[in-house]
Design a protein around this motif. Structure first.
Motif, PDB file in Angstrom:
ATOM      1  N   VAL A  86       0.843  -1.191   0.000  1.00  0.00           N
ATOM      2  CA  VAL A  86       0.000   0.000   0.000  1.00  0.00           C
ATOM      3  C   VAL A  86       0.883   1.248   0.000  1.00  0.00           C
ATOM      4  CG1 VAL A  86      -1.838  -1.220   1.205  1.00  0.00           C
ATOM      5  CG2 VAL A  86      -0.164   0.075   2.522  1.00  0.00           C
ATOM      6  N   VAL A  87       0.288   2.363  -0.347  1.00  0.00           N
ATOM      7  CA  VAL A  87       1.050   3.603  -0.414  1.00  0.00           C
ATOM      8  C   VAL A  87       1.226   4.191   0.983  1.00  0.00           C
ATOM      9  CG1 VAL A  87       0.219   4.089  -2.726  1.00  0.00           C
ATOM     10  CG2 VAL A  87      -1.037   4.978  -0.749  1.00  0.00           C
ATOM     11  N   SER A  88       2.176   5.099   1.115  1.00  0.00           N
ATOM     12  CA  SER A  88       2.395   5.772   2.393  1.00  0.00           C
ATOM     13  C   SER A  88       1.168   6.591   2.776  1.00  0.00           C
ATOM     14  CB  SER A  88       3.608   6.705   2.302  1.00  0.00           C
ATOM     15  OG  SER A  88       4.777   5.991   2.002  1.00  0.00           O
ATOM     16  N   GLY A  89       0.979   6.767   4.077  1.00  0.00           N
ATOM     17  CA  GLY A  89      -0.121   7.602   4.534  1.00  0.00           C
ATOM     18  C   GLY A  89      -0.766   7.089   5.791  1.00  0.00           C
ATOM     19  N   LEU A  90      -1.874   7.722   6.169  1.00  0.00           N
ATOM     20  CA  LEU A  90      -2.611   7.393   7.379  1.00  0.00           C
ATOM     21  C   LEU A  90      -3.635   6.309   7.074  1.00  0.00           C
ATOM     22  CD1 LEU A  90      -3.234   8.150  10.387  1.00  0.00           C
ATOM     23  CD2 LEU A  90      -4.927   9.768   9.482  1.00  0.00           C
ATOM     24  N   TYR A  91      -3.689   5.297   7.946  1.00  0.00           N
ATOM     25  CA  TYR A  91      -4.651   4.215   7.833  1.00  0.00           C
ATOM     26  C   TYR A  91      -5.311   4.002   9.194  1.00  0.00           C
ATOM     27  CZ  TYR A  91      -2.584   3.106   3.303  1.00  0.00           C
ATOM     28  OH  TYR A  91      -2.144   3.174   2.017  1.00  0.00           O
ATOM     29  N   PHE A  92      -6.457   3.337   9.185  1.00  0.00           N
ATOM     30  CA  PHE A  92      -7.142   2.980  10.421  1.00  0.00           C
ATOM     31  C   PHE A  92      -7.289   1.468  10.488  1.00  0.00           C
ATOM     32  CE2 PHE A  92      -8.318   7.329   9.655  1.00  0.00           C
ATOM     33  CZ  PHE A  92      -8.305   7.895  10.911  1.00  0.00           C
ATOM     34  N   TYR A  93      -7.245   0.932  11.712  1.00  0.00           N
ATOM     35  CA  TYR A  93      -7.482  -0.500  11.885  1.00  0.00           C
ATOM     36  C   TYR A  93      -8.544  -0.703  12.957  1.00  0.00           C
ATOM     37  CZ  TYR A  93      -3.972  -0.043  15.690  1.00  0.00           C
ATOM     38  OH  TYR A  93      -3.258   0.340  16.807  1.00  0.00           O
ATOM     39  N   THR A  94      -9.494  -1.586  12.663  1.00  0.00           N
ATOM     40  CA  THR A  94     -10.629  -1.845  13.547  1.00  0.00           C
ATOM     41  C   THR A  94     -10.601  -3.289  14.006  1.00  0.00           C
ATOM     42  OG1 THR A  94     -12.006  -0.180  12.447  1.00  0.00           O
ATOM     43  CG2 THR A  94     -13.146  -1.868  13.729  1.00  0.00           C
ATOM     44  N   LEU A  95     -10.651  -3.487  15.320  1.00  0.00           N
ATOM     45  CA  LEU A  95     -10.736  -4.820  15.909  1.00  0.00           C
ATOM     46  C   LEU A  95     -12.193  -5.125  16.186  1.00  0.00           C
ATOM     47  CD1 LEU A  95      -9.424  -7.343  17.371  1.00  0.00           C
ATOM     48  CD2 LEU A  95      -9.577  -5.976  19.459  1.00  0.00           C
ATOM     49  N   THR A  96     -12.670  -6.249  15.662  1.00  0.00           N
ATOM     50  CA  THR A  96     -14.016  -6.733  15.956  1.00  0.00           C
ATOM     51  C   THR A  96     -13.889  -8.079  16.655  1.00  0.00           C
ATOM     52  OG1 THR A  96     -14.868  -5.638  13.973  1.00  0.00           O
ATOM     53  CG2 THR A  96     -16.262  -7.311  14.997  1.00  0.00           C
ATOM     54  N   ALA A  97     -14.460  -8.167  17.863  1.00  0.00           N
ATOM     55  CA  ALA A  97     -14.414  -9.398  18.654  1.00  0.00           C
ATOM     56  C   ALA A  97     -15.756  -9.550  19.353  1.00  0.00           C
ATOM     57  CB  ALA A  97     -13.280  -9.356  19.670  1.00  0.00           C
ATOM     58  N   GLY A  98     -16.618 -10.413  18.812  1.00  0.00           N
ATOM     59  CA  GLY A  98     -17.962 -10.517  19.355  1.00  0.00           C
ATOM     60  C   GLY A  98     -18.695  -9.207  19.173  1.00  0.00           C
ATOM     61  N   GLU A  99     -19.226  -8.640  20.276  1.00  0.00           N
ATOM     62  CA  GLU A  99     -19.946  -7.373  20.207  1.00  0.00           C
ATOM     63  C   GLU A  99     -19.012  -6.173  20.339  1.00  0.00           C
ATOM     64  OE1 GLU A  99     -22.884  -7.527  23.252  1.00  0.00           O
ATOM     65  OE2 GLU A  99     -24.069  -9.092  22.262  1.00  0.00           O
ATOM     66  N   PHE A 100     -17.737  -6.437  20.593  1.00  0.00           N
ATOM     67  CA  PHE A 100     -16.773  -5.352  20.780  1.00  0.00           C
ATOM     68  C   PHE A 100     -16.214  -4.886  19.440  1.00  0.00           C
ATOM     69  CE2 PHE A 100     -12.390  -3.870  21.123  1.00  0.00           C
ATOM     70  CZ  PHE A 100     -12.468  -2.936  22.150  1.00  0.00           C
TER      71      PHE A 100
END
Length: 328
Positions: free
Chosen positions: A304-318
């Motif tokens: 992927v290119v340089s820059g800002l990314y977001f990561y989301t953790l999904t675990a059950g209802e969390f």
């Protein structure tokens, strides 16, 4: 309702979660002796003055904080902070729609954290916290001591993990290290909470200087000593290293067993990669051998290119989201 309406605050937040009134958040405080709750609250509503919310916070079912009714844009990145009574066992945060019954009452809790009471200072005649004699007291010294926990020490080896020189590596040595470490992410300066230590970007320094085996053993010992071998709640921690190029590790805690997925996406919400980690038992997944790994590539195997990314953790209802930066 779109959390992107809060994008102007992303630079101020390390992490946040997104939900809807009516919601209830319950913290199991146990015997951790927390003294304060601190967070930022944001209501990114598109409905103007129609939307309204009210926060009512209880310690062991006794009300200790009430925000009053916030309407429209009154609750934009609002700082919330209140004391927790000593020996409280549970903290309940109720977010209500203040009786309007409308569908505009989505909200964001950002940088929500519980703060500990500071422990008593341990006195020692000489300061040997800089275990590896590099001029700094940091995560490397802490890992060296934790990885040799329980050993009897004779003489003065280098590095010497027996910080207080009493002949055995134990909890006192670890506390002496944490007393002399600089504050991590706003944690108390005397005893950094385990969450803040694990959140520190200095873990990358530990892996760069020490072997993976030594660091992984140190992490395991710290988890056990700080009572987090089986966490009481699920948390998404900061990736390390961050910024990074091209790979990074994403640590997390699971308060209960769950199917775990980490989704990496761009600022505009485009999904870059799904990391399906499968079913995981409750526990701390913070070392490189257990944390989620991302090689900096998309689903097609392309960097992927340089820059800002977001990561989301999904675990059950969390579900929780944090940001990371690729810098090439």
């Amino acid at each position: 309702m779109d959390p992107e309406r809060s994008i102007q605050f992303y630079d101020e937040w390390d992490y946040f979660f997104y939900s809807h009134a009516v919601s209830r958040i319950v913290y199991d405080l146990g015997d951790q002796n927390y003294t304060k709750f601190d967070a930022h609250f944001d209501m990114p509503n598109p409905c103007g003055s129609i939307a309204s919310v009210e926060l009512i916070c209880l310690a062991d079912d006794v009300e200790i904080y009430n925000s009053g009714v916030w309407r429209g844009n009154q609750a934009r990145n609002t700082h919330i902070s209140f004391d927790i009574p000593e020996n409280a066992q549970t903290l309940t945060i109720n977010v209500t729609d203040a009786g309007d019954g409308d569908g505009c009452d989505h909200f964001i809790f950002a940088n929500a954290r519980l703060l500990h009471r500071e422990p008593s200072v341990i006195e020692v005649d000489n300061n040997y916290s800089d275990v590896n004699n590099d001029g700094f007291v940091n995560i490397v010294d802490l890992v060296i001591v934790a990885s040799r926990y329980g050993e009897k020490i004779t003489g003065n080896p280098h590095p010497n993990p027996d910080v207080n020189r009493d002949g055995i590596v134990d909890i006192d040595d670890i506390l002496l290290i944490t007393q002399d470490m600089p504050p991590v992410n706003g944690a108390p300066s005397l005893l950094n909470t385990q969450r803040s230590i694990l959140n520190s970007a200095d873990w990358q320094k530990a892996y760069a200087i020490l072997s993976n085996t030594v660091v992984d053993r140190g992490v395991a010992v710290l988890n056990l000593l700080f009572g987090a071998a089986v966490p009481t709640k699920t948390l998404l921690l900061e990736n390390s290293p961050n910024p990074f190029n091209p790979e990074t590790w994403i640590p997390y805690h699971l308060g209960k067993p769950a199917d775990v997925v980490i989704t990496i996406h761009t600022v505009d919400g485009q999904v870059v990669r799904h990391l399906d980690l499968g079913y995981r038992n409750a526990g701390s997944y913070v070392s490189r051998s257990s944390a989620a790994y991302w090689d900096g590539k998309n689903a097609l195997g392309e960097p992927v290119v340089s820059g800002l990314y977001f990561y989301t953790l999904t675990a059950g209802e969390f579900a929780a989201t944090r940001r990371m930066l690729i810098r090439k």
